[in-house]
Design a protein around this motif. Structure first.
Motif, PDB file in Angstrom:
ATOM      1  N   HIS A 252       0.845  -1.199   0.000  1.00  0.00           N
ATOM      2  CA  HIS A 252       0.000   0.000   0.000  1.00  0.00           C
ATOM      3  C   HIS A 252       0.876   1.243   0.000  1.00  0.00           C
ATOM      4  O   HIS A 252       1.834   1.345   0.769  1.00  0.00           O
ATOM      5  CB  HIS A 252      -0.915   0.003   1.225  1.00  0.00           C
ATOM      6  CG  HIS A 252      -1.660   1.289   1.382  1.00  0.00           C
ATOM      7  ND1 HIS A 252      -2.729   1.626   0.578  1.00  0.00           N
ATOM      8  CD2 HIS A 252      -1.466   2.348   2.227  1.00  0.00           C
ATOM      9  CE1 HIS A 252      -3.162   2.821   0.924  1.00  0.00           C
ATOM     10  NE2 HIS A 252      -2.427   3.278   1.918  1.00  0.00           N
ATOM     11  N   ILE A 253       0.533   2.194  -0.851  1.00  0.00           N
ATOM     12  CA  ILE A 253       1.258   3.459  -0.933  1.00  0.00           C
ATOM     13  C   ILE A 253       0.261   4.593  -0.775  1.00  0.00           C
ATOM     14  O   ILE A 253      -0.779   4.616  -1.440  1.00  0.00           O
ATOM     15  CB  ILE A 253       2.006   3.598  -2.277  1.00  0.00           C
ATOM     16  CG1 ILE A 253       3.039   2.475  -2.440  1.00  0.00           C
ATOM     17  CG2 ILE A 253       2.697   4.956  -2.382  1.00  0.00           C
ATOM     18  CD1 ILE A 253       3.664   2.426  -3.823  1.00  0.00           C
ATOM     19  N   ASP A 254       0.570   5.536   0.105  1.00  0.00           N
ATOM     20  CA  ASP A 254      -0.288   6.702   0.307  1.00  0.00           C
ATOM     21  C   ASP A 254       0.080   7.856  -0.618  1.00  0.00           C
ATOM     22  O   ASP A 254      -0.787   8.584  -1.100  1.00  0.00           O
ATOM     23  CB  ASP A 254      -0.197   7.182   1.759  1.00  0.00           C
ATOM     24  CG  ASP A 254      -0.703   6.139   2.742  1.00  0.00           C
ATOM     25  OD1 ASP A 254      -1.877   5.733   2.621  1.00  0.00           O
ATOM     26  OD2 ASP A 254       0.084   5.728   3.615  1.00  0.00           O
ATOM     27  N   VAL A 255       1.379   8.043  -0.826  1.00  0.00           N
ATOM     28  CA  VAL A 255       1.862   9.142  -1.667  1.00  0.00           C
ATOM     29  C   VAL A 255       2.947   8.603  -2.595  1.00  0.00           C
ATOM     30  O   VAL A 255       3.893   7.963  -2.135  1.00  0.00           O
ATOM     31  CB  VAL A 255       2.443  10.305  -0.828  1.00  0.00           C
ATOM     32  CG1 VAL A 255       2.800  11.481  -1.745  1.00  0.00           C
ATOM     33  CG2 VAL A 255       1.482  10.743   0.253  1.00  0.00           C
ATOM     34  N   SER A 256       2.790   8.869  -3.870  1.00  0.00           N
ATOM     35  CA  SER A 256       3.816   8.492  -4.838  1.00  0.00           C
ATOM     36  C   SER A 256       4.447   9.772  -5.389  1.00  0.00           C
ATOM     37  O   SER A 256       3.740  10.680  -5.825  1.00  0.00           O
ATOM     38  CB  SER A 256       3.211   7.673  -5.981  1.00  0.00           C
ATOM     39  OG  SER A 256       4.221   7.251  -6.875  1.00  0.00           O
ATOM     40  N   VAL A 257       5.767   9.824  -5.339  1.00  0.00           N
ATOM     41  CA  VAL A 257       6.506  11.004  -5.795  1.00  0.00           C
ATOM     42  C   VAL A 257       7.343  10.613  -7.006  1.00  0.00           C
ATOM     43  O   VAL A 257       8.177   9.701  -6.924  1.00  0.00           O
ATOM     44  CB  VAL A 257       7.420  11.567  -4.690  1.00  0.00           C
ATOM     45  CG1 VAL A 257       8.121  12.839  -5.183  1.00  0.00           C
ATOM     46  CG2 VAL A 257       6.637  11.846  -3.423  1.00  0.00           C
TER      47      VAL A 257
END
Length: 408
Positions: A252-257
């Protein structure tokens, strides 16, 4: 001319100019842009035929500034020192225009071709059969200085987002390149609720730690990323166990940069910061790059493919931070329809000032723009003395050099 950002934005401007003047746009075979972009016109080609005598015709063309000076001299002589062409005589001057004309609008020329943006000049150009348009600048803001063009642009793009609509139509990558773009997006960003793009141009070619610090400060100050807790530090093994570093496609990823830069250190440092430190919101942050080329290699097909892929990927992000002066980042923000954040005092991270700020233009800026430019064949009010005050759609770009189109 120049890097891929310059080439793409100038192509968009040339296409819009062709629409504004009821011309057909054709691309020089020297550009090689057709290697990367789909032909947007079914059952035809936008590239000049191989046997077309382009170089011969271009070399024999009249420069814009030379033609307008010759016309001014003729008008002064014919009308006793007056520089105004009577409306009844305008058609004869249009008929007498050269059949081949060459506009050279780049940063480092003598810039006399900036009379291109004068109203009567454009009326005279309607008599030209072949118009060679050579540029690496974002000239669309200058089109608003011509009343007929301004009316059309405001009718076509009432929200002043002409670059966004035109680029999305015109700059579609070939299938092989589109497959690479979509595959990377699906692997790293698809379904992530918050997607941030950061474009860091390495002007000197080396890695600068101060820019890494500025990236981190900007992201936290603008609430793009949660603040890392510096006092609590994990080692890399612990970070992997906690999932702070990407360790599987299903995590799970909340923010992808997405960090787009020639230097991979900017991605690595930001990734390590969130991998080895918890953050105040306890969010899972993934930091990725699609390419790291170390230096600009425009003209190398593989390098140019990666540049186009990076620009498109940046344009998918929910918010963007870009580098002042860089057409690479501003092309992406223009395609996205985003008014981006720009680094302030880029490379000189001043802790007592904001690291970045929201600009006022949702696209590129016309960097070396017409200023104190007389329109000799027009009434004085048509001259472009202070372009920032010329029309309400065009203003100086905030935190970035040049003229931008203020998004409505």
């Amino acid at each position: 001319m120049d890097g891929m950002g310059n080439q793409l934005l100038s192509l968009v401007c040339a296409f819009l100019y062709s629409l504004l003047t009821n011309r057909t746009m054709l691309i020089s075979r020297q550009s090689h842009i057709d290697q990367f972009l789909c032909n947007p016109f079914p059952s035809s080609s936008w590239v000049l035929p191989a046997d077309f005598p382009e170089m011969e015709l271009r070399r024999g063309s009249t420069r814009v500034h030379a033609y307008l000076q010759k016309t001014l001299d003729a008008v002064n002589e014919k009308y006793g020192g007056s520089n105004t062409i009577p409306p009844s005589d305008l058609s004869s001057f249009i008929d007498a225009a050269p059949k081949r004309l060459y506009a050279f609008i780049i940063c480092c020329d003598e810039r006399r071709d900036h009379q291109f943006f004068c109203p009567t000049a454009q009326k005279l150009f309607s008599g030209v059969n072949w118009f060679f348009y050579h540029s690496h600048e974002y000239t669309l803001p200058g089109f608003y200085f011509i009343p007929e063009f301004r009316d059309k642009l405001n009718d076509w793009f009432p929200h002043h987002d002409g670059f966004m609509h035109t680029s999305r139509y015109l700059l579609n990558p070939h299938n092989f390149l589109w497959a690479e773009i979509t595959q990377f997006y699906k692997q790293h960003m698809d379904g992530v609720p918050k997607q941030i793009g950061i474009q860091a141009r390495s002007w000197r070619g080396d890695y600068q730690p101060s820019i890494s610090q500025q990236i981190s400060r900007c992201a936290v100050e603008q609430n793009l990323l949660p603040k890392a807790i510096a006092e609590a530090k994990l080692n890399v093994t612990e970070a992997l166990e906690k999932g702070s570093i990407q360790s599987g496609e299903n995590r799970h990823i909340d923010v992808s940069v997405l960090v787009a830069s020639l230097r991979g250190e900017y991605r690595d440092n930001l990734a390590m910061e969130y991998a080895t430190h918890p953050n105040v919101d306890n969010l899972s942050v993934s930091v990725v790059s699609a390419s790291n080329e170390l230096r600009q290699k425009t003209g190398d097909p593989e390098h140019d493919e990666k540049a186009i892929a990076d620009i498109w990927l940046l344009s998918f992000m929910h918010d963007l931070v870009t580098t002042p002066f860089s057409t690479f980042g501003s092309t992406a923000s223009g395609m996205a329809g985003i008014v981006p954040l720009l680094f302030i005092n880029y490379g000189d991270d001043k802790l007592n000032e904001p690291a970045c700020g929201r600009t006022n233009a949702g696209g590129p800026c016309f960097i070396v723009y017409p200023k104190n430019q007389p329109c000799d064949l027009d009434p004085p009010r048509a001259s472009i003395f202070d372009p920032d005050q010329k029309v309400p759609e065009v203003k100086m770009c905030a935190f970035n050099p040049g003229l931008g189109i203020v998004t409505a």
